[in-house]
Design a protein around this motif. Structure first.
Motif, PDB file in Angstrom:
ATOM      1  N   HIS A 299      28.960  49.671  27.609  1.00 36.40           N
ATOM      2  CA  HIS A 299      29.109  48.288  28.303  1.00 36.40           C
ATOM      3  C   HIS A 299      28.599  46.995  27.906  1.00 36.40           C
ATOM      4  N   ASP A 300      27.328  47.105  27.510  1.00 31.54           N
ATOM      5  CA  ASP A 300      26.653  46.284  27.034  1.00 31.54           C
ATOM      6  C   ASP A 300      26.828  45.734  25.640  1.00 31.54           C
ATOM      7  N   ARG A 301      27.397  46.640  24.820  1.00 30.99           N
ATOM      8  CA  ARG A 301      27.462  46.522  23.230  1.00 30.99           C
ATOM      9  C   ARG A 301      29.015  46.173  23.041  1.00 30.99           C
ATOM     10  N   LEU A 302      30.078  46.517  24.003  1.00 35.44           N
ATOM     11  CA  LEU A 302      31.459  46.427  23.759  1.00 35.44           C
ATOM     12  C   LEU A 302      31.840  45.116  23.885  1.00 35.44           C
ATOM     13  N   SER A 303      32.771  44.541  22.807  1.00 37.38           N
ATOM     14  CA  SER A 303      33.283  43.269  22.925  1.00 37.38           C
ATOM     15  C   SER A 303      34.477  43.198  24.007  1.00 37.38           C
ATOM     16  N   TYR A 304      34.829  42.024  24.516  1.00 39.80           N
ATOM     17  CA  TYR A 304      35.970  42.227  25.316  1.00 39.80           C
ATOM     18  C   TYR A 304      37.235  42.562  24.881  1.00 39.80           C
ATOM     19  N   THR A 305      37.484  42.564  23.662  1.00 37.54           N
ATOM     20  CA  THR A 305      38.854  43.160  23.570  1.00 37.54           C
ATOM     21  C   THR A 305      38.614  44.323  22.638  1.00 37.54           C
ATOM     22  N   GLY A 306      37.557  45.112  22.725  1.00 40.04           N
ATOM     23  CA  GLY A 306      37.167  46.168  22.037  1.00 40.04           C
ATOM     24  C   GLY A 306      37.627  47.519  22.781  1.00 40.04           C
ATOM     25  N   VAL A 307      37.303  48.728  22.092  1.00 39.75           N
ATOM     26  CA  VAL A 307      37.341  49.920  22.796  1.00 39.75           C
ATOM     27  C   VAL A 307      36.248  50.856  22.747  1.00 39.75           C
ATOM     28  N   LEU A 325      31.834  50.333  35.541  1.00 42.05           N
ATOM     29  CA  LEU A 325      31.497  49.342  34.597  1.00 42.05           C
ATOM     30  C   LEU A 325      32.497  48.623  33.964  1.00 42.05           C
ATOM     31  N   PHE A 326      33.701  49.652  33.784  1.00 40.65           N
ATOM     32  CA  PHE A 326      34.874  49.036  32.980  1.00 40.65           C
ATOM     33  C   PHE A 326      35.937  48.895  33.903  1.00 40.65           C
ATOM     34  N   HIS A 327      36.750  47.915  33.265  1.00 41.37           N
ATOM     35  CA  HIS A 327      37.931  47.514  33.978  1.00 41.37           C
ATOM     36  C   HIS A 327      39.072  48.642  33.633  1.00 41.37           C
ATOM     37  N   GLN A 328      39.009  49.286  32.569  1.00 42.04           N
ATOM     38  CA  GLN A 328      40.129  50.327  32.416  1.00 42.04           C
ATOM     39  C   GLN A 328      39.564  51.672  31.901  1.00 42.04           C
ATOM     40  N   VAL A 329      39.792  52.651  32.430  1.00 41.70           N
ATOM     41  CA  VAL A 329      39.269  54.125  32.245  1.00 41.70           C
ATOM     42  C   VAL A 329      40.300  55.276  32.193  1.00 41.70           C
ATOM     43  N   GLU A 330      40.636  55.640  30.865  1.00 42.37           N
ATOM     44  CA  GLU A 330      41.827  56.195  30.759  1.00 42.37           C
ATOM     45  C   GLU A 330      41.557  57.560  29.809  1.00 42.37           C
ATOM     46  N   VAL A 331      41.546  58.728  30.463  1.00 44.54           N
ATOM     47  CA  VAL A 331      41.536  60.020  29.697  1.00 44.54           C
ATOM     48  C   VAL A 331      42.958  60.122  28.758  1.00 44.54           C
ATOM     49  N   SER A 336      41.048  72.727  26.279  1.00 41.03           N
ATOM     50  CA  SER A 336      40.089  73.810  27.342  1.00 41.03           C
ATOM     51  C   SER A 336      38.892  73.364  27.418  1.00 41.03           C
ATOM     52  N   ASN A 337      38.337  72.401  26.401  1.00 45.16           N
ATOM     53  CA  ASN A 337      36.886  72.304  26.426  1.00 45.16           C
ATOM     54  C   ASN A 337      36.302  70.823  26.606  1.00 45.16           C
ATOM     55  N   PHE A 338      37.226  69.967  26.145  1.00 43.22           N
ATOM     56  CA  PHE A 338      36.807  68.562  26.094  1.00 43.22           C
ATOM     57  C   PHE A 338      37.941  67.614  26.451  1.00 43.22           C
ATOM     58  N   LYS A 339      37.606  66.425  26.871  1.00 43.03           N
ATOM     59  CA  LYS A 339      38.380  65.345  27.126  1.00 43.03           C
ATOM     60  C   LYS A 339      37.935  63.966  26.183  1.00 43.03           C
ATOM     61  N   LEU A 340      38.997  63.210  26.158  1.00 41.59           N
ATOM     62  CA  LEU A 340      38.825  62.102  25.224  1.00 41.59           C
ATOM     63  C   LEU A 340      38.923  60.881  26.371  1.00 41.59           C
ATOM     64  N   THR A 341      38.013  60.001  26.452  1.00 38.20           N
ATOM     65  CA  THR A 341      38.283  58.825  27.408  1.00 38.20           C
ATOM     66  C   THR A 341      38.094  57.396  26.747  1.00 38.20           C
ATOM     67  N   ARG A 342      39.133  56.661  27.160  1.00 35.81           N
ATOM     68  CA  ARG A 342      39.188  55.375  26.578  1.00 35.81           C
ATOM     69  C   ARG A 342      38.567  54.427  27.475  1.00 35.81           C
ATOM     70  N   LEU A 343      37.629  53.443  27.231  1.00 38.11           N
ATOM     71  CA  LEU A 343      37.135  52.604  27.931  1.00 38.11           C
ATOM     72  C   LEU A 343      37.322  51.172  27.592  1.00 38.11           C
ATOM     73  N   THR A 344      37.662  50.206  28.170  1.00 37.74           N
ATOM     74  CA  THR A 344      37.894  48.832  27.964  1.00 37.74           C
ATOM     75  C   THR A 344      37.344  47.881  28.887  1.00 37.74           C
ATOM     76  N   HIS A 345      37.107  46.614  28.655  1.00 42.42           N
ATOM     77  CA  HIS A 345      36.746  45.754  29.612  1.00 42.42           C
ATOM     78  C   HIS A 345      38.095  44.875  30.081  1.00 42.42           C
ATOM     79  N   ARG A 346      38.988  44.898  29.611  1.00 42.02           N
ATOM     80  CA  ARG A 346      40.409  44.185  29.681  1.00 42.02           C
ATOM     81  C   ARG A 346      41.041  44.920  30.486  1.00 42.02           C
ATOM     82  N   MET A 347      42.037  44.416  31.488  1.00 38.78           N
ATOM     83  CA  MET A 347      42.998  45.298  32.219  1.00 38.78           C
ATOM     84  C   MET A 347      44.240  45.632  31.249  1.00 38.78           C
TER      85      MET A 347
END
Length: 347
Positions: A299-307, A325-331, A336-347
């Motif tokens: 959260h602290d190091r991510l730019s506003y338009t970053g991922v 902490l993030f406006h957008q959180v998306e798997v 069967s073992n892992f998930k990938l989550t995308r986090l951004t500050h923008r909607m």
């Protein structure tokens, strides 16, 4: 969380008077002790190193480097066993080398960590001079006295001090060593993240200009993102990981740098792309707070338009924690073992 094994060693740290070495690692993050000027601390975690320095301990950050210690030069060595067997074997071997005749190795740990086996092995290495006691149902403590004369065959520490090729794929050969998490393999979660990196990049409004590899280990994510040809900052808290990542950056034309930091603390600037396969173990315990700390760092190091791109085990409640902490959180993917989550500050 209580650390009964370490509690057994505290009185020895407090009353040590000769030339004493304390080996401190990830099990001891909540340590709060008055500094003893007779004790030199060797610590392999940057966060613990900083805590000990703030408490005025004579602390040295390294990958348990004993190279500057002469043979038979130390009166006592105090050690609460580590999580990984080669690390424990390395420390016991070095204790046998650096202790004076009559010097003592004070060691403690829990049954489930293999402490009884470590004591038996150390007893042979120290020619039988050992006093061991069962301090509780699962906890053992031993005092081993160093004999005069040459050391017998050392314990197998997997050539602990040496970096070497340990894994490879069609793109890179990865140098690593014991002491790095997953040191002799390619982490399947990290590989899964890189398989889907393009899916993360396609959601960005413009190509990234700076990458942060948060908790880099030996540098797998950084190396596999290097084809983007943009500056990469790789950071880790562990001395062995920093050494391995630096070697891999030196071996390939990586446009970037390796920085020692605790969850990115002290790193300045903002990053358009953050890659992270966060650890969720602290010592022998599952530590939920680690996920929180890595999310806060992102959260602290991510730019506003970053991922920020996180890969975690399915059971880690990353999405619930991240929504604070993030406006957008998306798997964006899972298996069967892992998930990938995308986090951004923008909607």
């Amino acid at each position: 969380m209580a650390n009964i094994a370490f509690d057994l060693l505290i009185p020895h740290l407090q009353r040590a008077s000769g030339k004493t070495v304390w080996i401190a690692d990830e099990n001891l993050l909540n340590t709060r002790l008055s500094a003893n000027p007779a004790v030199t601390v060797i610590v392999n975690r940057f966060d613990l190193y900083n805590v000990l320095k703030q408490q005025d301990w004579n602390a040295h950050f390294s990958d348990f480097d004993f190279s500057e210690m002469a043979d038979n030069s130390i009166d006592s060595l105090i050690y609460r066993v580590s999580k990984e067997k080669p690390v424990v074997h390395h420390v016991i071997n070095q204790a046998r080398r650096v202790l004076k005749p009559g010097g003592q190795l004070l060691i403690a740990g829990d049954k489930g960590e293999g402490i009884k086996t470590y004591i038996d092995k150390a007893k042979k290495l120290f020619a039988g001079a050992c006093q061991a006691q069962k301090a509780s149902k699962d906890t053992w403590f031993a005092e081993l006295t160093c004999p005069d004369g040459a050391c017998s065959t050392p314990l197998d520490d997997k050539n602990y001090t040496s970096l070497r090729p340990e894994a490879q794929d069609e793109h890179f050969e990865y140098w690593s060593k014991p002491g790095v998490y997953g040191w002799n393999k390619i982490d399947k979660g990290s590989a899964y993240l890189m398989e889907h990196l393009d899916a993360f990049l396609m959601t960005m409004p413009e190509p990234p200009q700076q990458i942060l590899d948060l908790g880099c280990g030996y540098g797998y994510l950084s190396l596999n993102a290097s084809h983007l040809d943009i500056p990469i900052t790789a950071t880790d808290n562990n001395a062995a990981a920093i050494a391995a990542c630096e070697r891999n950056f030196d071996r390939y034309p990586i446009n970037g740098k390796v920085v020692t930091a605790d969850c990115g603390e002290g790193i300045s600037g903002k990053f358009d792309l953050i890659l992270c396969n966060p650890p969720f173990h602290a010592g022998f315990d599952v530590e939920g707070d680690l996920t929180d700390r890595f999310l806060q760092a992102a959260h602290d190091r991510l730019s506003y338009t970053g991922v920020a791109c996180f890969v975690t085990n399915l059971h880690i409640p990353l999405e619930r924690k991240a929504r604070q902490l993030f406006h957008q959180v998306e798997v964006i993917a899972s298996n069967s073992n892992f998930k990938l989550t995308r986090l951004t500050h923008r909607m």
